[in-house]
Design a protein around this motif. Sequence first.
Motif, short mmCIF file in Angstrom:
data_model
loop_
_atom_site.label_atom_id
_atom_site.label_comp_id
_atom_site.label_asym_id
_atom_site.label_seq_id
_atom_site.Cartn_x
_atom_site.Cartn_y
_atom_site.Cartn_z
N TRP B 173 0.82 -1.21 0.00
CA TRP B 173 0.00 0.00 0.00
C TRP B 173 0.86 1.27 0.00
N LEU B 174 1.79 1.35 0.95
CA LEU B 174 2.53 2.60 1.12
C LEU B 174 3.79 2.69 0.26
N VAL B 175 4.61 1.66 0.28
CA VAL B 175 5.90 1.75 -0.43
C VAL B 175 5.69 1.68 -1.94
N ASP B 176 4.90 0.72 -2.39
CA ASP B 176 4.60 0.69 -3.83
C ASP B 176 3.79 1.93 -4.21
N GLY B 177 2.93 2.36 -3.29
CA GLY B 177 2.15 3.58 -3.55
C GLY B 177 3.05 4.80 -3.72
N ALA B 178 4.02 4.94 -2.84
CA ALA B 178 4.96 6.07 -2.95
C ALA B 178 5.79 5.93 -4.22
N ALA B 179 6.18 4.70 -4.53
CA ALA B 179 6.97 4.48 -5.74
C ALA B 179 6.18 4.93 -6.97
N ILE B 180 4.89 4.61 -7.00
CA ILE B 180 4.07 5.01 -8.15
C ILE B 180 4.01 6.54 -8.25
N THR B 181 3.77 7.18 -7.12
CA THR B 181 3.69 8.65 -7.13
C THR B 181 4.98 9.24 -7.69
N ASN B 182 6.10 8.64 -7.31
CA ASN B 182 7.40 9.08 -7.82
C ASN B 182 7.58 8.76 -9.30
N GLN B 183 7.06 7.61 -9.71
CA GLN B 183 7.44 7.07 -11.02
C GLN B 183 6.50 7.42 -12.16
N VAL B 184 5.24 7.72 -11.83
CA VAL B 184 4.32 8.07 -12.92
C VAL B 184 4.87 9.25 -13.74
N PRO B 185 5.37 10.31 -13.07
CA PRO B 185 5.94 11.39 -13.89
C PRO B 185 7.17 10.96 -14.70
N LEU B 186 7.85 9.90 -14.24
CA LEU B 186 9.04 9.44 -14.97
C LEU B 186 8.68 8.77 -16.30
N CYS B 187 7.40 8.41 -16.46
CA CYS B 187 6.97 7.86 -17.75
C CYS B 187 7.11 8.92 -18.84
N SER B 206 1.15 -0.43 -9.72
CA SER B 206 -0.19 -0.07 -9.26
C SER B 206 -0.97 -1.34 -8.90
N PHE B 207 -0.63 -2.42 -9.56
CA PHE B 207 -1.21 -3.70 -9.17
C PHE B 207 -0.76 -4.08 -7.75
N HIS B 208 0.53 -3.90 -7.49
CA HIS B 208 1.07 -4.21 -6.16
C HIS B 208 0.40 -3.36 -5.09
#
Lengths: 244, 371
Positions: B173-187, B206-208
Amino acid sequence: MTTTSTPPDSRTEAALALGDDALVLSHRLGEWAGHAPVLEEEVALANIALDLLGQARVLLSSVGDEDELAYLREERAFRNLQLVEQPNGDFAHTIARQLYFSTYQTLLYGQLAAADGELAPLAAKAVKEVAYHQDHAEQWTLRLGDGTAESHARIQRGLDALWRFTGEMFQPVVGLDIDRTALRESWTASVTAVIERATLTVPSGPQSGAWTAGAGRQGLHTEPFGRMLAEMQHLHRSHPGASW
Amino acid sequence: MATRRTIESNEPNDRSGGSLRSRGTEMATAAAQKAAETEPGGAGSTAARAAEQQAAFDEAVAADERIEPRDWMPDAYRTSLIRQIAQHAHSEIIGMQPEANWITRAPSLRRKAILMAKAQDEAGHGLYLYSAAETLGVSRDELLDKLHSGRQKYSSIFNYPTLTWADVGAIGWLVDGAAITNQVPLCRCSYGPYARAMIRVCKEESFHQRQGYESLLALSRGTQAQHEMAQDAVNRWWWPSLMMFGPPDEESSHSEQSMTWKIKRHSNDELRQRFVDICVPQAESLGLTLPDPDLKWNEARGHHDFGPIDWTEFWDVLKGNGPCNDQRITQRRRAHEEGAWVREAAAAYATKQAGAPRADTAATAHGEATA
Ligand SMILES: [Fe+2]
Ligand SMILES: [Fe+2]
């Protein structure tokens, strides 16, 4: 649980034998996560473990509650081969175990898929997965056997050490209607061909131990299996009745 | 990734690794193409040529075009990307450890399958990212060397331990969630191979995140003991998750240049705020609290205010003093060292298959396995 007190029917026996094989080997392969020799093998070993876990879930669910069967049976109620419960050892030991078992599973599921028994649909699907497992094991047997002197020695040790657990695969299993003679012949031919191509020697010792031959299928296991189950079942058993 | 189908419907897995280098020979812009084609004239034109290349690069970045491996790029841009992609790749493979800690104890077969698939995904992310880094001219071996010798880092979050089963859910929930927030702009990052790797990675992350949330929800709504386990895990993982966005903007050493290069698109503090705003309502639906008495909606800002982060702890863990720094790197080194003979065997076998080994190719026996 009633699995130990009432004699299970033949359908249950067959599903437990194959389901426990898949469940236990999947668990052992899962122990590699984070320890594999190369990143590609992290993916491959997890992939194989997941396939096996998927097979185990279908098989166990067909004869009961998958979690009750996996987490609440005692060691003596498990029906898996002793081969699959053997600790991972080094990578070569794991590959030797994979070679022996995936060859057996491919041939067994091939027979089951061709027949029209209850296990045919599952076998037809699983046979494609296990063909990949077998290919993976064969490729690595070749690389290790015909790689360096060290890898050659290690894979030979693995093949030798696990040889005495292979005889059990050809013992009769209640509810499994298969041609055991053909299974044994094809298995021996297939494994021999790979071992020889890998410049290795087919082990010559007995294919079963003094009193443990065929014992896994009857619930007699080796010492490491109890510890494996203790780890696997601990959390589930600590919260009786909880759902996850 | 097809691994999820295995869990849901027992489909065979996707064995393909995918390639990030399919577009590796393309050039982003006509200008870059032209700059590359221009033959250097006399010594006097070198400076002019450098200026032209820089201008083509700047123009491409400004126009939001992708820089591709064959394009000219400033050395500092290349170095900065290598540092960032390598750290990201290392985080994926070290990040497998805290979760793998629970694979053998997962409390149901369904959860076990989900967790195994997740660990497999993370290894796959490592593979895409090392491939992306390789397009910049560094090998995976070199990067792993730097990880093992401590010259390159991985995300500090993985230096915290997974003490209970609920930690697996909290990480999702939190670590993958934070990773997504960080990484979506990297797309939308300016470097093509990295951006493409991120698109694939983000889908899986986002699945994780959803699976982690769902796992925590089951615990939160479960027995008293399970609920407490979930709350305890969230209490321990909340603050380290906020630290994942890096130091506050005024102390971040790499941020400003990365923004200009469009490697990064938002500041650390912006992303952190976004993450907090996402998590607060989710915590409510989970029936769990976040361990911050200062957390409250600020109508004027349109954001949640939150309490001060303990940056002393952040720097301490980063410097190596976290609860698991030694454990994580030791396990990684051991796996690598214990696997050396396997990689050597694979390389030796490949050499034999390719024909009789020549003296000058013997060195490849020490390279990475190609299997
Ligand atoms: Fe990941
Ligand atoms: Fe992830």
